[in-house]
Design a protein around this motif. Structure first.
Motif, PDB file in Angstrom:
ATOM      1  N   THR A  48      -7.154   9.104 -11.625  1.00 36.25           N
ATOM      2  CA  THR A  48      -6.802   8.819 -10.227  1.00 36.25           C
ATOM      3  C   THR A  48      -8.033   8.430  -9.405  1.00 36.25           C
ATOM      4  OG1 THR A  48      -6.768  11.212  -9.911  1.00 36.25           O
ATOM      5  CG2 THR A  48      -4.648  10.094 -10.036  1.00 36.25           C
TER       6      THR A  48
ATOM      7  N   ILE B 127      -3.671   9.761   4.176  1.00 41.00           N
ATOM      8  CA  ILE B 127      -2.615  10.591   3.586  1.00 41.00           C
ATOM      9  C   ILE B 127      -2.973  10.985   2.152  1.00 41.00           C
ATOM     10  CG2 ILE B 127      -0.205  10.494   2.759  1.00 41.00           C
ATOM     11  CD1 ILE B 127       0.470   9.042   5.331  1.00 41.00           C
ATOM     12  N   ILE B 128      -3.733  10.115   1.490  1.00 39.65           N
ATOM     13  CA  ILE B 128      -4.141  10.407   0.100  1.00 39.65           C
ATOM     14  C   ILE B 128      -4.932  11.708   0.036  1.00 39.65           C
ATOM     15  CG2 ILE B 128      -5.603   9.573  -1.779  1.00 39.65           C
ATOM     16  CD1 ILE B 128      -4.578   6.790  -1.157  1.00 39.65           C
TER      17      ILE B 128
ATOM     18  N   MET C  15       1.123   4.097  -2.844  1.00 40.86           N
ATOM     19  CA  MET C  15       0.757   5.482  -2.506  1.00 40.86           C
ATOM     20  C   MET C  15       1.910   6.462  -2.704  1.00 40.86           C
ATOM     21  SD  MET C  15      -1.641   4.735   0.785  1.00 40.86           S
ATOM     22  CE  MET C  15      -1.261   6.237   1.588  1.00 40.86           C
TER      23      MET C  15
ATOM     24  N   PHE D  41      -2.503  14.380  -0.346  1.00 39.66           N
ATOM     25  CA  PHE D  41      -2.007  14.451  -1.733  1.00 39.66           C
ATOM     26  C   PHE D  41      -2.954  15.319  -2.563  1.00 39.66           C
ATOM     27  CE2 PHE D  41       0.026   9.910  -1.796  1.00 39.66           C
ATOM     28  CZ  PHE D  41       0.902  10.307  -0.815  1.00 39.66           C
ATOM     29  N   GLN D  42      -4.242  15.063  -2.351  1.00 38.31           N
ATOM     30  CA  GLN D  42      -5.254  15.763  -3.164  1.00 38.31           C
ATOM     31  C   GLN D  42      -5.248  17.268  -2.887  1.00 38.31           C
ATOM     32  OE1 GLN D  42      -9.083  13.763  -2.880  1.00 38.31           O
ATOM     33  NE2 GLN D  42      -8.058  11.788  -2.983  1.00 38.31           N
TER      34      GLN D  42
ATOM     35  N   GLN E 112     -13.647  12.558  -6.115  1.00 38.51           N
ATOM     36  CA  GLN E 112     -12.433  11.856  -5.693  1.00 38.51           C
ATOM     37  C   GLN E 112     -12.183  12.050  -4.195  1.00 38.51           C
ATOM     38  OE1 GLN E 112      -8.220  13.137  -6.488  1.00 38.51           O
ATOM     39  NE2 GLN E 112      -8.503  11.705  -8.165  1.00 38.51           N
TER      40      GLN E 112
ATOM     41  N   LYS F  49       0.837  -1.210   0.000  1.00 41.67           N
ATOM     42  CA  LYS F  49       0.000   0.000   0.000  1.00 41.67           C
ATOM     43  C   LYS F  49       0.873   1.261   0.000  1.00 41.67           C
ATOM     44  CE  LYS F  49      -2.016   0.771   3.911  1.00 41.67           C
ATOM     45  NZ  LYS F  49      -2.932   0.658   5.035  1.00 41.67           N
TER      46      LYS F  49
ATOM     47  N   GLY G 221      -2.693  19.122  -2.302  1.00 41.78           N
ATOM     48  CA  GLY G 221      -1.579  19.733  -3.036  1.00 41.78           C
ATOM     49  C   GLY G 221      -1.775  19.745  -4.537  1.00 41.78           C
ATOM     50  N   THR G 222      -2.511  18.770  -5.040  1.00 39.49           N
ATOM     51  CA  THR G 222      -2.670  18.668  -6.497  1.00 39.49           C
ATOM     52  C   THR G 222      -3.991  19.278  -6.967  1.00 39.49           C
ATOM     53  OG1 THR G 222      -1.382  16.646  -6.467  1.00 39.49           O
ATOM     54  CG2 THR G 222      -2.678  17.055  -8.446  1.00 39.49           C
TER      55      THR G 222
ATOM     56  N   PHE H 268       1.160  10.836 -10.167  1.00 37.06           N
ATOM     57  CA  PHE H 268      -0.200  11.368 -10.309  1.00 37.06           C
ATOM     58  C   PHE H 268      -0.508  12.559  -9.404  1.00 37.06           C
ATOM     59  CE2 PHE H 268      -0.497   6.966 -11.740  1.00 37.06           C
ATOM     60  CZ  PHE H 268      -1.155   7.127 -12.949  1.00 37.06           C
ATOM     61  N   PHE H 269       0.275  12.742  -8.353  1.00 37.10           N
ATOM     62  CA  PHE H 269      -0.065  13.815  -7.420  1.00 37.10           C
ATOM     63  C   PHE H 269       1.101  14.760  -7.143  1.00 37.10           C
ATOM     64  CE2 PHE H 269      -3.582  10.994  -6.709  1.00 37.10           C
ATOM     65  CZ  PHE H 269      -4.632  11.879  -6.595  1.00 37.10           C
ATOM     66  N   PRO H 270       1.559  15.460  -8.181  1.00 33.92           N
ATOM     67  CA  PRO H 270       2.581  16.467  -7.918  1.00 33.92           C
ATOM     68  C   PRO H 270       1.962  17.612  -7.135  1.00 33.92           C
ATOM     69  CG  PRO H 270       1.751  16.704 -10.144  1.00 33.92           C
ATOM     70  CD  PRO H 270       1.083  15.481  -9.568  1.00 33.92           C
ATOM     71  N   ASN H 271       2.762  18.254  -6.295  1.00 33.80           N
ATOM     72  CA  ASN H 271       2.275  19.462  -5.633  1.00 33.80           C
ATOM     73  C   ASN H 271       2.369  20.587  -6.658  1.00 33.80           C
ATOM     74  OD1 ASN H 271       2.420  22.049  -4.171  1.00 33.80           O
ATOM     75  ND2 ASN H 271       2.275  20.732  -2.367  1.00 33.80           N
ATOM     76  N   ILE H 272       1.203  21.047  -7.103  1.00 36.91           N
ATOM     77  CA  ILE H 272       1.137  21.976  -8.241  1.00 36.91           C
ATOM     78  C   ILE H 272       1.990  23.223  -7.999  1.00 36.91           C
ATOM     79  CG2 ILE H 272      -0.416  23.498  -9.551  1.00 36.91           C
ATOM     80  CD1 ILE H 272      -0.886  20.633 -10.251  1.00 36.91           C
TER      81      ILE H 272
ATOM     82  N   ARG I  28       1.985   9.248  -5.619  1.00 37.14           N
ATOM     83  CA  ARG I  28       2.533  10.555  -5.231  1.00 37.14           C
ATOM     84  C   ARG I  28       3.411  11.141  -6.336  1.00 37.14           C
ATOM     85  NH1 ARG I  28       2.389  14.982  -3.653  1.00 37.14           N
ATOM     86  NH2 ARG I  28       3.412  15.916  -1.863  1.00 37.14           N
TER      87      ARG I  28
ATOM     88  N   LEU J 251      -7.776   0.635  -5.621  1.00 36.95           N
ATOM     89  CA  LEU J 251      -6.900   0.436  -4.454  1.00 36.95           C
ATOM     90  C   LEU J 251      -7.708   0.241  -3.172  1.00 36.95           C
ATOM     91  CD1 LEU J 251      -4.041   0.542  -3.100  1.00 36.95           C
ATOM     92  CD2 LEU J 251      -4.369   2.993  -2.883  1.00 36.95           C
TER      93      LEU J 251
ATOM     94  N   VAL K 245      -4.339   2.139   7.955  1.00 29.80           N
ATOM     95  CA  VAL K 245      -3.323   3.150   8.249  1.00 29.80           C
ATOM     96  C   VAL K 245      -2.824   3.822   6.957  1.00 29.80           C
ATOM     97  CG1 VAL K 245      -1.269   1.628   8.167  1.00 29.80           C
ATOM     98  CG2 VAL K 245      -1.283   3.598   9.694  1.00 29.80           C
ATOM     99  N   ALA K 246      -2.676   5.107   7.036  1.00 24.46           N
ATOM    100  CA  ALA K 246      -2.150   5.944   5.936  1.00 24.46           C
ATOM    101  C   ALA K 246      -3.132   6.165   4.794  1.00 24.46           C
ATOM    102  CB  ALA K 246      -0.836   5.391   5.397  1.00 24.46           C
ATOM    103  N   THR K 247      -4.331   5.576   4.872  1.00 26.04           N
ATOM    104  CA  THR K 247      -5.290   5.837   3.776  1.00 26.04           C
ATOM    105  C   THR K 247      -5.699   7.318   3.756  1.00 26.04           C
ATOM    106  OG1 THR K 247      -7.056   5.051   5.229  1.00 26.04           O
ATOM    107  CG2 THR K 247      -6.288   3.514   3.555  1.00 26.04           C
TER     108      THR K 247
ATOM    109  N   PHE L  12      -7.940   5.048  -7.245  1.00 18.98           N
ATOM    110  CA  PHE L  12      -8.288   4.983  -5.821  1.00 18.98           C
ATOM    111  C   PHE L  12      -9.401   3.974  -5.572  1.00 18.98           C
ATOM    112  CE2 PHE L  12      -6.772   9.562  -5.130  1.00 18.98           C
ATOM    113  CZ  PHE L  12      -5.529   9.111  -4.769  1.00 18.98           C
TER     114      PHE L  12
END
Lengths: 85, 515
Positions: B485, B75-76, A49, B79-80, B15, A45, B82-83, A57-61, A54, B492, B71-73, B489
């Motif tokens: 994505t 954190i996604i 992730m 990610f979102q 999402q 996992k 920032g993007t 697919f998920f760059p910090n824009i 990361r 996943l 755990v850590a799900t 997800f």
């Protein structure tokens, strides 16, 4: 107890503490049953992730497009003003 | 606003919702089951009865499965931010970042440290130290929830900050007013307690399965008793804090309350809809269609719960848009049009301020900064074109709210019956109640998800209440990448969920003897 005495005691006991800690975790991981499967799932996992999602697919824009804080602020300011028109 | 790609906003919302909802399948069981297993271990320490140790170890194994898969799900979600929501991420600045950083550094590491003692430390550390580690693991998990919920509460009720036009960020000026805001405190309690209810439902449901199978009866009866007592207490506390949530919503998010109740025309002495069916022909907030096809109402109750006054005026959708309705403090709320004008003035002031700074015109800069500050509370309204954009999807909010409340009442009844039958030593033969307990496990998850739907769909269109709508919060990225994505997800998380269910069922079937 003075600081020097405390340090001496620590120096004597530290190796034993570290070795006990090592044995604690070694035995814990060795004797796992369902835990082994769970750790495998956790690693897969985290790999998906952090390595796949990361990076690809998920760059910090803002971090990827601007080097300075001022640059990021100017971009967001422009977006906030332009989006209202 | 029309230039913005609406599907980008919707796919990004979908999402985020998908990720948050899957994440919330794992969290409540961690919070609730953690406390129950800690109580059982405390009973083991107090009584020395090995049966409690076996019970603790069984539930601890299931806790471990749930914790590891979940755990850590979350954190996604970061990610979102920032993007997909980079404007939002920048705009909220350290207010959102600080609680999340504290969560990651302090609470998560606390959990991670003590969880290893909890799992590996049986017979290796003293009983008291082991018990302390178990409680501290649960405390760490709860502390994690606190920081996340503080961040969420700030989005619903932004306090303790000041907008800095130079950095274009909201900067924290009062940490304690953010942490201790009534919305944050109530949200934390209500959400964590709902996790406790989930844990109790899980324990009585699994124990009911053992009793139906006539296996490990002593263990199941012990677990049933702890689960039922814990369930009664936590479900009553959930109802109490739910009242607090509704009170906060009435004071601070009147549009959300109107959607929760399907209330279009406000009134004094408003009744609470206990059960209702909305009229699908109601297309607009200002048409003359009756909002309900059918409703059962408790007279005066909405005014009483919302304002602690049976005669208080509760605004409906139309009132919130038109403004000028009576309030307990005597203030006249602004209309949508007035707020929109102030929002546009605030955005214009932001632009003018920057121009003045660039021209080194300090007097003009000071003037525009003052104008921005004055109109900032309505900043987000400057992005809205029509009053309809203020209204969340009423059927989703209305039905989610009412189904959640009904399930909450059902849980109180269920736990009370299970406790009564267990106390009277009749639970083993009450197969109907055992089956009800078993099949109520999914209902706990549904109630939790419905609660989040009320909280989050109900506050649309806002990313930050009144200050930033979603349209302004979104990044300019390709909709296709968000779609890809989204499905990644979906795959996943579904795989993780299937893994959790399969491992969980396998462990349950092994029973406490092999835990």
């Amino acid at each position: 107890m003075s600081l020097i005495t405390a340090l001496k005691v620590f120096k004597m006991k530290a190796p034993k503490f570290i070795s006990n800690l090592y044995l604690f975790y070694r035995d814990g991981f060795t004797n796992m049953t369902v835990g082994k499967t769970l750790w495998l799932i956790i690693f897969i996992k985290l790999f998906i992730m952090f390595v796949i999602l990361r990076i690809f697919f998920f760059p910090n824009i803002l971090n990827s497009n601007f080097d300075s804080e001022d640059g990021k602020a100017s971009h967001v300011r422009k977006e906030l003003i332009d989006n209202s028109k | 606003m029309d230039l913005l790609d609406v599907s980008l906003v919707n796919w990004s919302r979908a999402q985020f919702a998908l990720t948050a909802m899957y994440h919330w399948l794992f969290v409540p069981l961690t919070l609730g089951l953690g406390v129950i297993m800690s109580i059982m271990e405390t009973l083991y320490l107090k009584t020395g009865n090995e049966a409690w140790k076996k019970a603790t170890q069984f539930w601890m194994t299931l806790f471990g499965v749930n914790f590891a898969i979940g755990v850590a799900t979350g954190i996604i979600l970061e990610f979102q931010f920032g993007t997909n929501w980079s404007n939002y991420s920048w705009f909220v600045g350290d207010i959102f970042g600080a609680p999340l950083a504290i969560e990651a550094i302090f609470a998560f590491f606390m959990e991670a440290t003590f969880i290893s003692v909890m799992f590996f430390g049986w017979n290796k550390v003293s009983k008291k130290f082991h018990l302390a580690s178990t409680w501290l693991t649960v405390f760490g998990a709860t502390l994690s929830a606190l920081w996340i919920l503080v961040a969420n509460a700030w989005m619903q009720y932004p306090v303790g900050m000041e907008f800095n036009p130079d950095t274009v960020r909201n900067e924290m000026i009062d940490f304690w007013s953010i942490l201790l805001s009534p919305v944050a405190l109530n949200k934390f309690l209500h959400t964590v307690l709902s996790g406790w209810v989930m844990g109790a439902l899980f324990v009585i449901g699994v124990s009911a399965w053992f009793l139906l199978k006539k296996r490990s009866v002593d263990f199941a009866l012990k677990s049933m008793m702890v689960g039922a007592i814990f369930g009664v207490v936590s479900s009553l506390l959930v109802a109490f804090t739910g009242d607090g949530s509704a009170y906060n919503v009435t004071q601070r998010q009147p549009m959300k309350l109107a959607a929760m109740e399907g209330l279009y025309e406000g009134k004094a002495g408003a009744g609470l809809v206990a059960f209702g069916i909305l009229n699908p022909d109601k297309k607009s907030y200002n048409d003359n269609e009756n909002p309900y096809l059918f409703k059962v109402e408790i007279p005066y109750m909405l005014s009483l719960l919302g304002y602690r006054d049976v005669n208080a005026f509760v605004p409906g959708v139309k009132n919130v848009i038109d403004g000028g309705y009576p309030t307990p403090d005597g203030k006249q709320p602004l209309s949508f049009v007035e707020k929109q004008a102030r929002g546009k003035a605030a955005i214009q002031s932001l632009a003018n301020y920057q121009l003045a700074v660039n021209n080194k015109d300090t007097a003009a800069a000071a003037l525009h900064k003052a104008q921005l500050k004055e109109n900032y509370p309505q900043f987000g309204y400057g992005y809205l074109d029509r009053p309809e954009q203020l209204i969340p999807h009423v059927p989703t909010v209305f039905y989610s709210f009412h189904a959640m409340v009904m399930l909450g009442m059902y849980f109180i009844l269920l736990f009370s019956l299970v406790l009564f039958y267990t106390y009277k030593k009749k639970i083993e033969n009450a197969n109907w109640l055992l089956r009800a307990s078993l099949w109520s496990i999914p209902l706990g998850y549904i109630a939790g998800e419905l609660g989040w739907a009320v909280a989050e769909v109900g506050r649309q269109p806002w990313a930050i209440q009144d200050v930033l709508p979603l349209q302004a919060a979104i990044s300019s990225i390709s909709t296709d990448s968000v779609k890809i994505t989204f499905f990644l997800f979906l795959i996943l998380f579904t795989a993780l969920l299937i893994a959790e269910i399969r491992i969980m069922l396998k462990q349950i079937k092994k029973g406490p003897e092999e835990a």
